[in-house]
Design an enzyme around this catalytic site. Structure first.
Site, short mmCIF file in Angstrom:
data_model
loop_
_atom_site.label_atom_id
_atom_site.label_comp_id
_atom_site.label_asym_id
_atom_site.label_seq_id
_atom_site.Cartn_x
_atom_site.Cartn_y
_atom_site.Cartn_z
N SER A 99 -88.12 -43.04 -46.41
CA SER A 99 -88.71 -44.21 -45.78
C SER A 99 -89.97 -43.92 -44.97
O SER A 99 -90.96 -43.47 -45.52
CB SER A 99 -87.66 -44.90 -44.92
OG SER A 99 -88.14 -46.12 -44.46
N HIS A 100 -89.90 -44.12 -43.66
CA HIS A 100 -91.08 -43.97 -42.81
C HIS A 100 -91.30 -42.52 -42.38
O HIS A 100 -92.24 -42.25 -41.64
CB HIS A 100 -90.92 -44.86 -41.58
CG HIS A 100 -89.67 -44.55 -40.82
ND1 HIS A 100 -88.43 -44.96 -41.23
CD2 HIS A 100 -89.48 -43.83 -39.70
CE1 HIS A 100 -87.52 -44.51 -40.39
NE2 HIS A 100 -88.12 -43.82 -39.44
N LYS A 158 -84.86 -55.11 -46.10
CA LYS A 158 -86.05 -55.65 -45.47
C LYS A 158 -87.21 -55.51 -46.45
O LYS A 158 -87.15 -54.70 -47.38
CB LYS A 158 -86.33 -54.97 -44.14
CG LYS A 158 -86.40 -53.45 -44.14
CD LYS A 158 -86.38 -52.95 -42.70
CE LYS A 158 -86.61 -51.45 -42.60
NZ LYS A 158 -85.40 -50.66 -42.80
N ASP A 166 -90.33 -51.17 -47.21
CA ASP A 166 -89.49 -52.19 -46.59
C ASP A 166 -89.95 -52.58 -45.19
O ASP A 166 -89.48 -53.57 -44.64
CB ASP A 166 -88.00 -51.79 -46.61
CG ASP A 166 -87.73 -50.45 -45.97
OD1 ASP A 166 -88.68 -49.79 -45.51
OD2 ASP A 166 -86.55 -50.04 -45.96
N ARG A 167 -90.89 -51.83 -44.62
CA ARG A 167 -91.40 -52.18 -43.28
C ARG A 167 -92.79 -52.79 -43.35
O ARG A 167 -93.53 -52.54 -44.31
CB ARG A 167 -91.49 -50.94 -42.41
CG ARG A 167 -90.19 -50.30 -42.10
CD ARG A 167 -90.39 -49.19 -41.10
NE ARG A 167 -89.11 -48.57 -40.80
CZ ARG A 167 -88.85 -47.91 -39.70
NH1 ARG A 167 -89.80 -47.74 -38.80
NH2 ARG A 167 -87.67 -47.39 -39.48
N ASP A 172 -91.44 -46.48 -48.21
CA ASP A 172 -90.68 -47.13 -49.28
C ASP A 172 -90.89 -48.64 -49.34
O ASP A 172 -90.22 -49.33 -50.12
CB ASP A 172 -89.20 -46.79 -49.18
CG ASP A 172 -88.57 -47.28 -47.89
OD1 ASP A 172 -89.29 -47.38 -46.87
OD2 ASP A 172 -87.36 -47.58 -47.89
N ASP A 208 -94.56 -49.11 -44.87
CA ASP A 208 -94.06 -47.74 -44.73
C ASP A 208 -93.90 -47.09 -46.09
O ASP A 208 -94.25 -47.67 -47.13
CB ASP A 208 -92.75 -47.71 -43.92
CG ASP A 208 -91.56 -48.25 -44.70
OD1 ASP A 208 -91.78 -49.08 -45.60
OD2 ASP A 208 -90.42 -47.85 -44.40
#
Ligand code: VG1
Ligand code: CO
Length: 541
Positions: free
Chosen positions: A111-112, A374, A279-280, A277, A275
């Site tokens: 992710s992030h 998200k 989702d942010r 992946d 981010d």
């Protein structure tokens, strides 16, 4: 040989969002294999099942995808749907699981967290609803990692994931799909693309920063190709294995290039970042930063402007550390507002049960019932829809929201890579003294109550304890402390600060100044800096 003897590996415990470790840890032969086999074992085997597979393009993702395909085949899976090049954003993976009625999916991402051989890698299992596996499942996976004695993996050449179409490993079909198309089509069903095209046609300018991570191809297709944003509106659009050295965490600290561009005199009308992946999201206007908690509240108040939500909202949900700004909107709308622990997996049941339409977290995560993750680009499209429908700027939308609902000053202070023992001792001491805090004054602020957040899922009754220490101060200010469950180095202590200003005065203060008394009270009580020797937080959002 399909069966490989193995031994349990300690520490394969999924955190807030999957298993995250240093990439080199994942690259140790057997490490990934053990975790994937444990996942298959924990879900009752892979026999005859269909899975979705993809990730954010980070280093080791392609190799990991090959391993997982061979293991799925050896475990008897019927089909794996893979994004071309092993690419899928997290929300696109969630959508594909739902669209194709798959039994689950494996998402390859940290992710992030930064990517590369010396940075982070991760694997997350999502269930048939498209959402992150619930705690009961991740606990079963962890238990299986401790009992494992062998893993299964087909001995076969790597599959060509660069070209679209169906391939086979033995009896299992590997279906390589365009990672973007189905997701972009879904967005067209939710938002008025014609209105958004007119917005860009009229000269509206945007800078969408994909941080060299997975949203690049999605953002170029949606904003530049389908909506007519000027070519080059999407920057850092090519997913790179090490994200080009960028730290793909869309906050003012790590997306500083975008921040600088948006605070400059010649800034575009709108800015956003994603981010690793996808989702942010971080939302910006010219000279304006929108805090994620405010973004959630603004969206809740205006969401019905988008055709996919014209019927209104069933309810909203936010993670506990997220500010109460959205609660005030829910109250005005007369809809339910749920407070869950940190992590998207806790929203799944509420979404599946049709209790909520919109969910959000203070950590730059917003999404709706269109998927079970998200969704960063969804949030961008939602903001553009609000701007197109109202004809207002981001700054105006925000100012009007505060004038109507009051402003909830909010900030998160992260103390990263602390010695685990130090961080745990601080929280343990605070926890031990919680019962005696009500009525006490610290640094001039009176504590009205203090507790540790526990959650009972209103749908299935599952209980999650130890989800953050809360201090409520007289006048409604709040501080929350918890340890991160996504880091890979030491402990990250998160301190969440919040204070409500009803207005009409005092709506334009600097958030750090507005929250300083609360931060000082927490320091006096907990001694984060005093006990760790730190001068201050590493990241402030
Ligand atoms: C962080 C955030 C949390 C988010 C999680 C996964 O978890 O605080 O809100 O759901 O990351 O986001 P933690 O345990 O480190 O605070 V992502 O974009 O990594 O999938
Ligand atoms: Co993410």
């Amino acid at each position: 040989m399909m069966r490989h003897p193995t031994q349990a590996i300690a520490g394969q415990k999924p955190g807030t969002s999957g298993l995250r470790k240093k990439t080199r840890v994942f690259m140790v032969p057997g490490y990934l294999e053990n975790f994937v086999q444990a996942t298959f074992d924990a879900i009752g085997g892979a026999e005859g099942k269909t899975f979705v597979l993809g990730g954010d393009g980070r280093y080791f993702g392609l190799e990991a995808a090959q391993v997982i395909l061979k293991m799925a085949a050896a475990n008897g899976a019927a089909r794996v749907i893979v994004g071309q090049g092993a690419w899928l954003s997290t929300p696109a993976a969630s959508h594909l699981i739902r669209l194709r009625r798959a039994d689950g999916g494996l998402i390859l991402s940290a992710s992030h967290n930064p990517g590369g051989p010396d940075e982070d890698f991760g694997v997350k299992y999502n269930t048939a609803n498209g959402g992150p596996a619930a705690e009961a499942v991740t606990e079963a996976i962890f238990a299986a990692t401790l009992e494992i004695t062998e893993y299964r993996k087909a001995e076969t050449a790597d599959i060509d994931l660069a070209s679209l179409g169906e391939k086979r490993i033995g009896a299992m079909v590997v279906e390589v799909v365009d990672p973007v198309a189905a997701y972009a089509d879904l967005m067209e069903t939710l938002f008025d693309f014609k209105a958004l095209r007119s917005l860009f046609h009229a000269g509206f300018s945007a800078r969408i920063d994909s941080m060299n991570a997975i949203t690049g191809p999605y953002a170029v297709e949606i904003f530049e190709h389908r909506l007519g944003a000027a070519p080059g509106s999407v920057v850092h659009a090519r997913p790179l294995p090490d994200f080009g050295g960028m730290h793909p965490d869309p906050n003012p600290t790590w997306a500083h290039e975008l921040m600088a561009a948006m605070m400059a005199p010649d800034a575009p009308d709108f800015g956003a970042a994603s981010d690793g992946d996808g989702d942010r999201n971080m939302i910006l206007g010219r000279g304006t930063y929108v805090s994620p908690s405010d973004s959630l509240a603004v969206i809740a108040a205006q969401m019905q402007l988008a055709p996919g939500y014209a019927g209104g909202l069933k309810g909203v949900a936010r993670s506990m550390p997220t500010s109460a700004a959205v609660d005030r909107v829910a109250e005005a709308l007369g809809i339910a507002c749920y407070e869950t622990p940190t992590g998207w997996k806790f929203f799944g049941n509420l979404l599946d049960a049709g209790r909520v339409t919109l969910c959000g977290e203070e950590s730059f995560g917003t999404g709706s019932d269109h998927v079970r993750e998200k969704d960063g680009l969804w949030a961008v499209l939602m903001w553009l829809s609000i701007l197109a429908a109202t004809g207002k700027s981001v700054a105006e939308v925000l100012a009007e929201h505060w004038a109507r609902f009051g402003r909830t000053y909010y900030s998160r202070h992260d103390y990263e890579a602390m010695p685990i023992a130090t961080a745990e001792a601080m929280l343990a001491d605070l926890r031990a003294g919680l019962g005696a805090l009500a009525g006490r004054s610290v640094a001039g602020l009176r504590i009205s109550s203090a507790d540790e957040f526990a959650y009972t899922d209103p749908v299935d009754g599952a209980v999650s304890e130890g989800q953050g220490l809360r201090l409520l101060f007289e006048g409604g200010a709040r501080a929350v402390l918890r340890l991160s469950g996504t880091g890979t180095e030491g402990a990250t202590l998160r301190l969440y600060l919040e204070r409500y200003a009803p207005g009409p005065d005092g709506l334009a203060d600097d958030p750090q100044a507005a929250l300083a008394p609360i931060a000082q009270a927490v320091e006096a009580l907990v001694g984060i800096c005093r006990r760790s020797g730190r001068k201050g937080p590493d990241v402030v959002t």
